[in-house]
Design an enzyme around this catalytic site. Structure first.
Site, PDB file in Angstrom:
ATOM      1  CB  CYS A 129       7.954 -43.671 -25.677  1.00 56.34           C
ATOM      2  SG  CYS A 129       7.377 -42.368 -26.775  1.00 56.34           S
ATOM      3  CD  GLU A 158       3.318 -43.483 -21.623  1.00 53.50           C
ATOM      4  OE1 GLU A 158       3.320 -43.976 -22.743  1.00 53.50           O
ATOM      5  OE2 GLU A 158       2.409 -43.673 -20.790  1.00 53.50           O
ATOM      6  N   GLY A 190      -1.124 -45.130 -26.775  1.00 50.31           N
ATOM      7  CA  GLY A 190      -0.038 -44.391 -27.413  1.00 50.31           C
ATOM      8  C   GLY A 190       0.906 -43.782 -26.400  1.00 50.31           C
ATOM      9  CB  CYS A 191       3.726 -41.426 -26.852  1.00 55.52           C
ATOM     10  SG  CYS A 191       4.713 -42.395 -27.993  1.00 55.52           S
ATOM     11  CB  THR A 192      -0.315 -38.793 -25.139  1.00 52.77           C
ATOM     12  OG1 THR A 192      -1.166 -39.228 -26.206  1.00 52.77           O
ATOM     13  CG2 THR A 192       0.824 -37.985 -25.712  1.00 52.77           C
TER      14      THR A 192
END
Length: 686
Positions: free
Chosen positions: A106, A219, A659-661
């Site tokens: 990401c 993000e 994490g990515c989220t």
């Protein structure tokens, strides 16, 4: 499709096309992989064509293309060694371009944009295009959870982006390549460590505060998609973590977290295809807002989960600042002390003085005579007003009484010795640098060195006062010195082989920095400062000093209610010296060197030795470590450590991470459901 293992393309249930495999036995060229790669390439081509249209740049002017998607182009002999960049450039008609692929999960786009900006700034290329296509595999990432809950699949689009980085035209926003956050190998994987390295560290090195960044772009996933899938509101979680660290550093109050999210954050709107939402969706809007004058600076934050590749347990990330173009303003090199020529303004909030307002006004007159500017801070709640003025930049520092510093912050007083007139720095005189006595003495040493250096003492010598815990502190400091934290221990005037200071040494000024606990320091300051007046009036010195602690950036100087005008004026002078010499940069540099030399491990060793204790209940111990790759998202960032403790107590090894989220708890794949059930019962996830 039926006989040759081709991937079918369907519309309304009808087969309208196929993607065939590209090799008989190579699984890396199977129809499934070829479909994913073609989709990535095609969406990248569309983004590049759109870029040419909206910028008006001739295709032949683009000399280099960097692809930063999440797919891997190659075959069985070099699985990820291919080149999407040139493949997409060819189809888009960029005939004069070469290029390569940059991968970082990401975080890939942020890495690629920094690479592009550096290539252009170095003069290697005039125009560099950064591009990425979408990821078909990610369409199923949230979709399966939507279907599981009886919802329609809410994400059914492939995304792509392209950005053009060019030479400075004197007008377009600039990428500040000197304000860059890096998640290094040694950073750590906790959310605090990740955000600290990507947001706080680069701002600290540039002399900026959180409020100096108008917009943060982490993000930017659309919460309408991620919340039903159980991942929560990803942008909001990131903003809360940034704000929470701001609270910890003293830049924000806990009550201001919601306002910070509204003022400096944005609602997520991007598709959730990994790399696509990671900071870059805001680039175009950021450019427009800066050119309109709506904002001055924004920070693009790219984070990635390298552990997904099973090659490491590390996280990844880089960040950079985009700012309005001011050709006349030279960039300040990273790490350079901000020795400003401006006139610093010091606010004085001393309404509790035992000698009345006239005493404060006299102090202001004395300070002004020496060329220092100060203002009186009055009102029902002068502390709150003072903090507001510091935050807005209306004042650069403050002098006050009995300020409630957070644990981790203590003050370093300054006073001349009675006989020789040499100034010594007492670390500390109030506040609590640590709840453990020995640890506080070790931390006070670092704080004292910072204060002395920031006040102009180039190589301060350090002496440890002969009080309880001095020997253990001496042992810890010698270890810290041997491991790379360079400072000079002073020798007592009573014994040539002793670093432990006696009362005589205080009077003689045997060391520049005298290390002691805050109660002793407070007592010594009163004795030294008021000895000539019989104790009723503190007439000598610069007060009880500035609050210093790791990541604490408010310059607040302490005096006492018995401090006379000369001492208050001395505190104003002390504050000006600290500001002029860039005390924040010196503090960050010294703490960085101390941490690199193993400060935290040494402090833990002091606490576990049993020689001093704060009497707190023993923390939950972690079970035996095991491989943790399963993620549990949706936990409030402020509850993350408590959630991990719940799992440890149940015998499940877990780690917190980013994490990515957003914030996540990591557990072993085989214990995921059990962990979810425990966290659900405890109220951490729904």
């Amino acid at each position: 499709v039926e006989e040759e293992h081709a991937e079918g393309l369907y519309q309304d249930g009808r087969l309208v096309g196929i993607v065939k495999k590209a090799h008989d036995v190579d699984i890396n060229l199977s129809a499934h992989v070829m479909l994913e790669n073609l989709v990535s390439k095609a969406s990248s081509v569309l983004a590049l064509l759109h870029l040419l249209r909206v910028t008006g740049v001739d295709a032949d002017e683009i000399q280099y293309v960097i692809d930063c998607s999440e797919e891997a182009c190659g075959d069985m002999n070099q699985r990820g060694g291919g080149n999407f960049a040139k493949a997409a450039a060819e189809t888009a008609g960029l005939s004069e371009a070469t290029g390569c692929d940059v991968r970082g999960f990401c975080a890939g786009p942020a890495h690629a944009l920094l690479d592009a900006a550096s290539l252009v700034k170095a003069g290697t290329f005039k125009y560099v295009a950064v591009t990425a296509g979408g990821c078909t595999a990610k369409l199923g990432m949230n979709g399966k959870d939507h279907v599981k809950k009886g919802l329609p699949i809410l994400e059914d689009m492939i995304a792509g982006f392209a950005a053009l980085i060019s030479l400075d035209d004197g007008e377009s926003p600039q990428i500040r390549t000197d304000i860059v956050g890096r998640h290094t190998v040694g950073t750590g994987s906790s959310p605090q460590a990740v955000i600290g390295s990507l947001v706080m560290n680069p701002l600290d090195e540039a002399g900026l505060r959180l409020q100096d960044i108008d917009r943060f772009a982490p993000e930017m996933q659309n919460p309408d998609i991620t919340k039903p899938a159980g991942a929560g509101d990803v942008p909001e979680a990131n903003y809360k973590m940034i704000a929470a660290l701001g609270v910890k550093r003293g830049e924000l109050e806990r009550s201001e977290i919601s306002d910070f999210v509204k003022l400096h954050g944005m609602t997520g709107w991007a598709p959730t295809q990994g790399h696509i939402p990671s900071g870059v969706p805001y680039l175009g809007m950021c450019r427009e807002e800066i050119l309109r004058g709506d904002i001055e600076r924004a920070m693009i934050i790219g984070k990635g989960s390298l552990f997904l590749g099973r090659m490491t347990n590390l996280f990844d990330g880089v960040s950079f600042v985009i700012q309005a173009n001011h050709p006349e303003a030279a960039a300040v090199p990273s790490g350079t002390p901000l020795k400003q020529e401006k006139e610093f303004v010091i606010g004085i909030a001393a309404e509790d003085t035992e000698y009345g307002k006239e005493n404060v006004l006299e102090a202001m007159k004395l300070a002004k005579a020496k060329g220092y500017s100060c203002v009186l801070v009055e009102g029902e709640d002068s502390h709150k007003k003072m903090e507001s003025m510091l935050k807005s930049g209306e004042i650069d520092g403050a002098v006050t009484m009995h300020y409630p510093f957070p644990i981790g912050v203590s003050t370093v007083g300054r006073v001349p010795t009675p006989g020789k007139g040499k100034e010594i720095y007492m670390a500390s005189t109030t506040g609590t640098s640590d709840t453990d006595r020995v640890c506080s003495l070790v931390k006070n040493t670092v704080c004292g060195i910072i204060a002395a250096k920031a006040a102009g003492v180039e190589e301060p010598t350090v002496g440890i006062l002969n009080i309880d815990g001095a020997r253990q502190a001496e042992k810890a400091l010698v270890q810290l010195k041997e491991q790379g934290f360079d400072f000079k221990l002073a020798m007592s005037s009573r014994k040539n082989d002793e670093n432990i200071m006696r009362g005589n040494d205080l009077l003689m000024g045997s060391a520049d920095v005298m290390v002691m606990d805050s109660l002793t320091g407070n007592l010594m300051m009163k004795v030294f400062s008021a000895s000539g007046t019989g104790g009723s009036y503190e007439a000598v010195g610069s007060g009880y000093g500035p609050g210093i602690g790791e990541n604490y950036d408010k310059l607040i100087m302490i005096v006492s209610r018995a401090s006379g005008a000369p001492v208050i004026a001395g505190a104003v002078e002390y504050a000006n010296q600290l500001l002029k010499n860039g005390w924040q940069q010196i503090a960050r540099a010294e703490f960085k060197k101390a941490n690199k030399a193993g400060l935290k491990a040494i402090l833990e060793s002091c606490k576990s030795s049993g020689k001093s204790s704060d009497g707190k209940k023993e923390a939950v111990k972690a079970p035996q470590a095991e491989v943790v790759t399963a993620q549990i998202a949706g936990i409030e960032v402020m509850d993350l450590d408590d959630a991990v403790a719940v799992l440890w107590q149940a015998g499940i090894y877990a780690e917190s991470g980013m994490g990515c989220t957003g914030p996540i708890v990591l557990v072993n794949d085989g214990k995921l459901e059990q962990a979810r059930e425990l966290l659900s019962k405890a109220g951490y996830i729904s």
